[in-house]
Design an enzyme around this catalytic site. Structure first.
Site, PDB file in Angstrom:
ATOM      1  N   LYS A 118       4.445  -4.141  -4.959  1.00 31.97           N
ATOM      2  CA  LYS A 118       3.162  -3.724  -4.387  1.00 31.97           C
ATOM      3  C   LYS A 118       2.543  -4.821  -3.527  1.00 31.97           C
ATOM      4  CE  LYS A 118       2.109  -0.385  -7.965  1.00 31.97           C
ATOM      5  NZ  LYS A 118       1.077   0.323  -8.701  1.00 31.97           N
ATOM      6  N   GLU A 202      -7.400  -6.491  -7.574  1.00 27.17           N
ATOM      7  CA  GLU A 202      -8.071  -5.683  -6.551  1.00 27.17           C
ATOM      8  C   GLU A 202      -9.488  -5.410  -6.996  1.00 27.17           C
ATOM      9  OE1 GLU A 202      -5.967  -2.003  -5.970  1.00 27.17           O
ATOM     10  OE2 GLU A 202      -4.468  -2.915  -4.679  1.00 27.17           O
ATOM     11  N   HIS A 237      -5.279   6.887 -15.320  1.00 27.25           N
ATOM     12  CA  HIS A 237      -4.599   6.623 -14.044  1.00 27.25           C
ATOM     13  C   HIS A 237      -3.379   7.510 -13.810  1.00 27.25           C
ATOM     14  CE1 HIS A 237      -7.272   3.270 -13.979  1.00 27.25           C
ATOM     15  NE2 HIS A 237      -6.641   2.644 -14.947  1.00 27.25           N
ATOM     16  N   ARG A 293       9.941   8.084  -2.972  1.00 25.50           N
ATOM     17  CA  ARG A 293      10.697   9.136  -3.686  1.00 25.50           C
ATOM     18  C   ARG A 293       9.987  10.468  -3.514  1.00 25.50           C
ATOM     19  NH1 ARG A 293       6.806   9.812  -7.596  1.00 25.50           N
ATOM     20  NH2 ARG A 293       5.784   7.900  -8.227  1.00 25.50           N
TER      21      ARG A 293
HETATM   22  P1  ADP Z   1       0.779   3.450 -10.362  1.00 25.06           P
HETATM   23  O1  ADP Z   1       1.774   2.977  -9.347  1.00 25.06           O
HETATM   24  O2  ADP Z   1       0.956   2.819 -11.684  1.00 25.06           O
HETATM   25  O3  ADP Z   1       0.645   4.937 -10.404  1.00 25.06           O
HETATM   26  P2  ADP Z   1      -1.436   3.094  -8.518  1.00 25.06           P
HETATM   27  O4  ADP Z   1      -1.590   1.802  -7.834  1.00 25.06           O
HETATM   28  O5  ADP Z   1      -0.822   4.227  -7.757  1.00 25.06           O
HETATM   29  O6  ADP Z   1      -0.618   2.876  -9.866  1.00 25.06           O
HETATM   30  O7  ADP Z   1      -2.823   3.575  -9.093  1.00 25.06           O
HETATM   31  C1  ADP Z   1      -2.957   4.703  -9.926  1.00 25.06           C
HETATM   32  C2  ADP Z   1      -4.416   5.087 -10.048  1.00 25.06           C
HETATM   33  O8  ADP Z   1      -5.180   3.985 -10.562  1.00 25.06           O
HETATM   34  C3  ADP Z   1      -5.095   5.422  -8.730  1.00 25.06           C
HETATM   35  O9  ADP Z   1      -4.875   6.738  -8.330  1.00 25.06           O
HETATM   36  C4  ADP Z   1      -6.547   5.146  -9.071  1.00 25.06           C
HETATM   37  O10 ADP Z   1      -7.143   6.197  -9.787  1.00 25.06           O
HETATM   38  C5  ADP Z   1      -6.459   3.949  -9.977  1.00 25.06           C
HETATM   39  N1  ADP Z   1      -6.617   2.712  -9.176  1.00 25.06           N
HETATM   40  C6  ADP Z   1      -5.664   1.900  -8.712  1.00 25.06           C
HETATM   41  N2  ADP Z   1      -6.189   0.872  -8.004  1.00 25.06           N
HETATM   42  C7  ADP Z   1      -7.526   1.049  -8.014  1.00 25.06           C
HETATM   43  C8  ADP Z   1      -8.642   0.332  -7.460  1.00 25.06           C
HETATM   44  N3  ADP Z   1      -8.481  -0.794  -6.763  1.00 25.06           N
HETATM   45  N4  ADP Z   1      -9.878   0.828  -7.677  1.00 25.06           N
HETATM   46  C9  ADP Z   1     -10.066   1.967  -8.383  1.00 25.06           C
HETATM   47  N5  ADP Z   1      -9.067   2.670  -8.935  1.00 25.06           N
HETATM   48  C10 ADP Z   1      -7.814   2.224  -8.770  1.00 25.06           C
END
Ligand code: ADP
Length: 496
Positions: A118, A202, A237, A293
């Protein structure tokens, strides 16, 4: 010319069934690479050949690269489709396929690597001028140093695993007193789940929507977007309900998002199906990550775009194409997907296992059921508890909500408990119906799952019924205006 006579599926459950169905229609034989626990499943019954690649625990079967490769070779397969989850975003697996002259149905290993980390993905995206969530992605991983960086980012902060996925390895830190423990535990979780302790920070966006863009790259290097999906309804999440197009999005922001996604895919020289995930808060959107994917929620895109993404993936892996022109790709109506989990909605979603009894999927126009179990099959504790997906399509969002409610109300699954009552409560919530929900939705309204006899709002149910009767054409006309302005879509509406 490359051909595939036989394709191996390195996956299970409903996605394995989805891939088998596409292959059958394309005249391709399938080999299911399955674990010991998965003999009594629909995918096992539907495939042409089955090879048991190991015991039930995932690290001894579905995550075992060598076992999957040997299984595919032993059945004379020429290609492997990894589905989603398991090895689908594992560059080492894609490389092992290449080494054994097996076609990996997915992006090139370098692309998987680039976006799988990431941190490197965020760096690439920043380089092409697209905003990412502000934070810290540096090399210094000392916990004390990371705490100082948290202060700079400003609380709340989210700690994430660089190699993360599936919602794991993420911790929200609301203040300095929580920082040490949260960072340490994110690192521990990251090592356990992904084998790397590297984390990044973040700013936590506390009223954002999750909007993602389906992109696709063909073998000639053409990049397409297939509009966006919204996946703001999430629990821990993890997505629960997804839809396409987004429930409520400003036309200008949509256009910028689509353009940004295409730009990112181009920068990564992308091939195959991919999803660019963003968080949208107020009038800004930020790149979050790219999934290299097929996505669980791909059916909602298939419904509004009228495409078959699995077939497109297979064609691309055979160097066939171009598949479409961007101008041909236009959305119509609205689609919603609900993930059906075998769990008890009244006990905070604890998994429910056992033998499935009678199942009834209420068929009808604009309804699709993607499932991996049939009556008599066993839901075991070894794997994710998602057993099916219910997808609906209708002309407007309100109609799609109403259709989903009716479909779920009429669905019958005996033998295991499911989250259907929980899904219905969400579909009947005024914030969901208005389309204003953010990723906080479940936390805010259903923090402990569902309460017994939770009250439903009769007003909302009446509103849904009357809006369905009145046609609700507003959403479509706004999209129509936007599309006419879009550089990609001249003549789009005159074709319909
Ligand atoms: P993963 O790859 O584990 O699915 P992601 O980075 O796609 O993780 O994040 C999954 C979810 O987590 C997002 O859809 C959101 O709801 C929450 N999330 C991730 N980063 C943030 C952020 N910086 N602020 C608020 N919510 C976040």
């Amino acid at each position: 010319m490359k051909t595939i006579d036989c394709l191996a599926i390195a996956n299970r459950g409903e996605v394995a069934v989805r891939i088998i169905q596409a292959c059958k229609e394309m005249g391709i034989e399938t080999v299911l690479l399955h674990s010991e626990a998965d003999e009594k499943t629909l995918a096992y019954r539907l495939c042409d050949k089955a090879v048991c690649i190991g015991p039930s625990p995932v690290n001894q079967s579905y995550l075992n690269i060598e076992a999957n490769i040997q299984g595919a070779l032993s059945a004379d397969a020429e290609a492997i489709h990894p589905g989603f989850g398991f090895l689908s975003e594992n560059a080492e697996f894609a490389r092992a396929c290449e080494k054994h002259r097996l076609i990996f149905v997915g992006p090139r290993p370098e692309t998987i690597e680039l976006f799988g980390d990431k941190i490197s993905a965020k760096k690439l995206v920043e380089k092409v001028g697209i905003k990412t969530v502000p934070g810290y992605q540096g090399e210094n991983q000392e916990t004390e140093y990371l705490i100082e960086e948290c202060e700079k980012v400003g609380y709340p902060v989210i700690v994430k695993a660089a190699a993360g996925g599936g919602g794991r390895g993420m911790k929200i830190v609301r203040g300095k007193s929580e920082a040490f423990e949260a960072i340490e535990s994110a690192k521990r979780e990251a090592v356990a789940a992904f084998g790397s302790p590297i984390v990044f920070l973040e700013k936590y966006l506390d009223h954002a929507k999750h909007i993602e863009v389906q992109i696709f790259g063909d073998h000639m290097g053409n990049i397409y977007h297939l509009y966006e999906r919204e996946c703001s309804v999430q629990r821990r999440h993890q997505k629960v309900i997804e839809e396409s197009l987004a429930a409520k999005i400003d036309d200008q922001i949509r256009e910028q998002l689509l353009e940004a996604a295409v730009k990112i895919a181009r920068a990564g020289n992308y091939r195959g199906a991919g999803t660019v995930e963003f968080l949208q808060q107020d009038d800004d959107f930020y790149f979050m990550e790219m999934n290299t994917r097929l996505q669980v929620e791909h059916p909602v895109t298939e419904m509004v775009m009228g495409v078959d993404l699995v077939k497109a993936q297979i064609q691309t892996s055979l160097d066939r194409g171009p598949l479409w022109t961007q101008g041909d790709l236009f959305p119509r109506g609205h689609s919603i997907e609900c993930r059906i989990y075998a769990e008890d909605p009244y006990q905070a979603g604890i998994p429910s296992t056992g033998q499935v009894g009678g199942i009834y999927w209420p068929q009808g126009p604009g309804r699709r059921f993607d499932f991996g179990i049939e009556s008599g099959d066993e839901v075991t504790p070894y794997y994710d508890s998602m057993i099916a997906k219910v997808i609906v399509w209708d002309e407007t969002r309100i109609r799609a909500i109403q259709k989903m409610r009716k479909t779920l109300q009429d669905t019958v699954i005996f033998g295991v408990k499911t989250n259907i009552p929980y899904l219905l409560a969400i579909l009947e919530h005024s914030e969901f119906v208005s389309g204003e929900m953010t990723t906080q939705f479940i936390n805010k309204y259903f923090p402990q799952g569902l309460k017994l006899n939770q009250e439903v709002s009769l007003d909302i149910i009446e509103k849904l019924k009357s809006e369905v009767m009145s046609g609700g054409s507003v959403e479509e006309s706004s999209l129509k205006n936007q599309l006419q302005k879009s550089p990609w879509s001249q003549n789009v509406w005159s074709r319909t």
